[in-house]
Scaffold this motif. Structure first.
Motif, PDB file in Angstrom:
ATOM      1  N   TYR A  38      47.541  41.189  56.965  1.00 34.48           N
ATOM      2  CA  TYR A  38      46.736  42.256  56.375  1.00 34.48           C
ATOM      3  C   TYR A  38      45.287  41.803  56.180  1.00 34.48           C
ATOM      4  O   TYR A  38      44.354  42.546  56.480  1.00 34.48           O
ATOM      5  N   SER A  39      45.086  40.590  55.695  1.00 35.18           N
ATOM      6  CA  SER A  39      43.728  40.101  55.417  1.00 35.18           C
ATOM      7  C   SER A  39      42.847  40.029  56.666  1.00 35.18           C
ATOM      8  O   SER A  39      41.625  39.989  56.562  1.00 35.18           O
ATOM      9  N   VAL A  47      44.836  39.000  48.829  1.00 36.71           N
ATOM     10  CA  VAL A  47      45.008  39.336  47.418  1.00 36.71           C
ATOM     11  C   VAL A  47      44.443  38.162  46.624  1.00 36.71           C
ATOM     12  O   VAL A  47      44.795  37.007  46.873  1.00 36.71           O
ATOM     13  N   THR A  48      43.557  38.458  45.685  1.00 39.56           N
ATOM     14  CA  THR A  48      42.892  37.387  44.938  1.00 39.56           C
ATOM     15  C   THR A  48      43.238  37.443  43.451  1.00 39.56           C
ATOM     16  O   THR A  48      43.654  38.482  42.927  1.00 39.56           O
ATOM     17  N   TYR A  49      43.036  36.316  42.801  1.00 41.76           N
ATOM     18  CA  TYR A  49      43.324  36.149  41.377  1.00 41.76           C
ATOM     19  C   TYR A  49      42.143  35.416  40.731  1.00 41.76           C
ATOM     20  O   TYR A  49      42.322  34.482  39.967  1.00 41.76           O
ATOM     21  N   GLU A  50      40.935  35.849  41.055  1.00 46.56           N
ATOM     22  CA  GLU A  50      39.732  35.135  40.635  1.00 46.56           C
ATOM     23  C   GLU A  50      39.434  35.253  39.147  1.00 46.56           C
ATOM     24  O   GLU A  50      38.661  34.465  38.615  1.00 46.56           O
ATOM     25  N   THR A  51      40.028  36.241  38.464  1.00 49.14           N
ATOM     26  CA  THR A  51      39.793  36.352  37.023  1.00 49.14           C
ATOM     27  C   THR A  51      40.405  35.172  36.279  1.00 49.14           C
ATOM     28  O   THR A  51      40.034  34.897  35.152  1.00 49.14           O
ATOM     29  N   LEU A 135      56.842  26.502  42.094  1.00 52.25           N
ATOM     30  CA  LEU A 135      55.748  27.296  41.546  1.00 52.25           C
ATOM     31  C   LEU A 135      54.534  27.426  42.456  1.00 52.25           C
ATOM     32  O   LEU A 135      53.745  28.350  42.299  1.00 52.25           O
ATOM     33  N   GLY A 136      54.392  26.565  43.432  1.00 51.92           N
ATOM     34  CA  GLY A 136      53.285  26.682  44.385  1.00 51.92           C
ATOM     35  C   GLY A 136      53.446  27.847  45.338  1.00 51.92           C
ATOM     36  O   GLY A 136      52.496  28.249  46.011  1.00 51.92           O
ATOM     37  N   GLN A 137      54.664  28.410  45.418  1.00 52.34           N
ATOM     38  CA  GLN A 137      54.906  29.527  46.323  1.00 52.34           C
ATOM     39  C   GLN A 137      54.236  30.809  45.855  1.00 52.34           C
ATOM     40  O   GLN A 137      53.967  31.698  46.649  1.00 52.34           O
ATOM     41  N   LEU A 138      53.997  30.919  44.570  1.00 54.05           N
ATOM     42  CA  LEU A 138      53.394  32.138  44.023  1.00 54.05           C
ATOM     43  C   LEU A 138      52.034  31.807  43.430  1.00 54.05           C
ATOM     44  O   LEU A 138      51.818  30.694  42.977  1.00 54.05           O
ATOM     45  N   PRO A 139      51.142  32.737  43.451  1.00 57.47           N
ATOM     46  CA  PRO A 139      51.260  34.165  43.698  1.00 57.47           C
ATOM     47  C   PRO A 139      51.230  34.532  45.179  1.00 57.47           C
ATOM     48  O   PRO A 139      50.878  33.724  46.035  1.00 57.47           O
ATOM     49  N   ILE A 140      51.586  35.790  45.449  1.00 53.84           N
ATOM     50  CA  ILE A 140      51.494  36.354  46.801  1.00 53.84           C
ATOM     51  C   ILE A 140      50.022  36.579  47.111  1.00 53.84           C
ATOM     52  O   ILE A 140      49.290  37.159  46.300  1.00 53.84           O
TER      53      ILE A 140
END
Length: 165
Positions: A38-39, A47-51, A135-140
């Protein structure tokens, strides 16, 4: 955004708003009809988690034992996981975790909570859930759609928060 549930003793990190949700759009395949992450599609992104910074995400992983996250694929006349017309998973999407782990029908399988897209008729959704103690598998961070690009087809998605426990 980070939310903490005291009853469940888990901390949830929401994806950034601009990359966490997309309405159904009739995406077209690039020249040659090849599928792609998709990217890499025109106008799309990971999908980002920059916050939440990298350091805070690392500490959440270090202080947790398990993580889980949902991904909802919305569809119009397309399959997301099982294809009831062909009786197989030939058009199943893949999900990509933060450590490049792929979740797919041919590898490490996500839990499929609801597979409303399997009929390839009308509008519906397929809900995936990933639960892991790695835990390294997430996040998507990305996904690989397959069944799109034909007339009257469209897809969208919504990425839920990743919750560490």
């Amino acid at each position: 955004m980070v939310a903490e549930s005291l009853k469940k003793k888990e901390t949830c990190v929401y994806p950034d708003l601009q990359s966490s949700k997309m309405p159904n759009i009739p995406w077209r395949k690039e020249v040659g009809g090849k599928e792609e992450w998709y990217s890499n599609m025109r106008g799309a992104s990971k999908v980002t988690y920059e916050t939440v910074g990298v350091v805070q995400m690392t500490f959440l992983r270090l202080l947790s034992q398990k993580a889980h996250q949902n991904f909802t694929f919305t569809c119009v006349n397309s399959a997301a996981w099982y294809n009831q017309r062909t009786f197989n998973y030939d058009q199943a999407i893949k999900l990509l975790g933060d450590n490049e782990q792929e979740f797919s029908a041919k590898g490490v399988r996500p839990n499929v909570i609801l597979d409303g897209c399997k009929n390839r008729k009308g509008s519906s959704k397929t809900v995936f859930e990933i639960r892991s103690d790695k835990l390294g598998q997430l996040p998507i961070i990305d996904f690989f759609p397959v069944d799109y690009g034909q007339p009257h087809q469209a897809f969208g998605f919504e990425v839920g928060p990743v919750c560490f426990k």
